[in-house]
Design a protein around this motif. Sequence first.
Motif, short mmCIF file in Angstrom:
data_model
loop_
_atom_site.label_atom_id
_atom_site.label_comp_id
_atom_site.label_asym_id
_atom_site.label_seq_id
_atom_site.Cartn_x
_atom_site.Cartn_y
_atom_site.Cartn_z
N PHE A 1 0.83 -1.20 0.00
CA PHE A 1 0.00 0.00 0.00
C PHE A 1 0.87 1.25 0.00
CE2 PHE A 1 -1.92 3.37 2.65
CZ PHE A 1 -3.04 3.67 1.90
N PHE A 2 1.86 1.31 0.89
CA PHE A 2 2.71 2.49 0.99
C PHE A 2 3.70 2.57 -0.18
CE2 PHE A 2 1.38 2.34 5.49
CZ PHE A 2 0.95 3.65 5.62
N ARG A 3 4.12 1.42 -0.69
CA ARG A 3 5.02 1.43 -1.85
C ARG A 3 4.33 2.05 -3.06
NH1 ARG A 3 5.99 -1.27 -6.29
NH2 ARG A 3 4.28 -2.73 -5.92
N ARG A 4 3.06 1.68 -3.26
CA ARG A 4 2.31 2.23 -4.39
C ARG A 4 2.07 3.72 -4.22
NH1 ARG A 4 -2.44 -2.27 -5.65
NH2 ARG A 4 -1.03 -3.91 -6.44
N ARG A 5 1.82 4.16 -3.00
CA ARG A 5 1.60 5.59 -2.76
C ARG A 5 2.87 6.38 -3.08
NH1 ARG A 5 -1.85 7.12 2.53
NH2 ARG A 5 -1.49 9.13 1.56
N ARG A 6 4.01 5.84 -2.72
CA ARG A 6 5.27 6.52 -3.02
C ARG A 6 5.50 6.56 -4.53
NH1 ARG A 6 10.67 5.63 -4.03
NH2 ARG A 6 12.00 7.31 -3.30
#
Length: 211
Positions: free
Chosen positions: A112-117
């Motif tokens: 989730f956070f990897r995609r947001r970055r």
Amino acid sequence: YSLNIGVSINDVLLCAYFRAVSKIASLQNNMVSVNLTIDLRRYLPEQKAAGITNLSGGSIIALEHNPADTFEDTLSKVAAETKKMKNDCPGMRSAVLMERLTRLEFRDVDEFFRRRREQAVKSGLSTPYFSNIGTITDKPIYLGPLTATDCFMTGPAMFAPGFVMLAGTYDRALTLTVNFFQSTLPKKLVGEFVDTMATDLQNCVRRDASA
């Protein structure tokens, strides 16, 4: 200075932060957004929590900065926005999101956070963070016969386009810190950002002292 004009210290720091972001990123006459960390202890019955607990949330403040605006012009806009934010349960949305994420597997949260970055990098846009951790202690810290002359905390190191500034006060001295990776953000640029903020803050205090 803040007491004399009826705003909070946080409002003054945010004002300088907004102006530095606008200047360094050349965002004049554009809407500028900043993530502001919120102390969620305000929602607890006694405003206390267990020793090892992260009770920080976040809210976004956005305003349009005109290059012709004085520091006081920008400050009035910031104060108006923070007043509205305080009446809207600040930080609760981010707290609910974090609560939902705790129900997922670690690999899913990491994804989730990897995609947001990745989305932030592709867009070329980012919402910087500002966090005032408040007063560490208003008195000197003594280590045997020695007195600690400085005491401050740093935020998480972030790869560009992420950017976080922390403010903290020790023995009535305010310190601003930025933790970053030089491989993605030049040290000179960070120095210009901090110097821009410091100059704005020093000038407004001088104007107040001479008034």
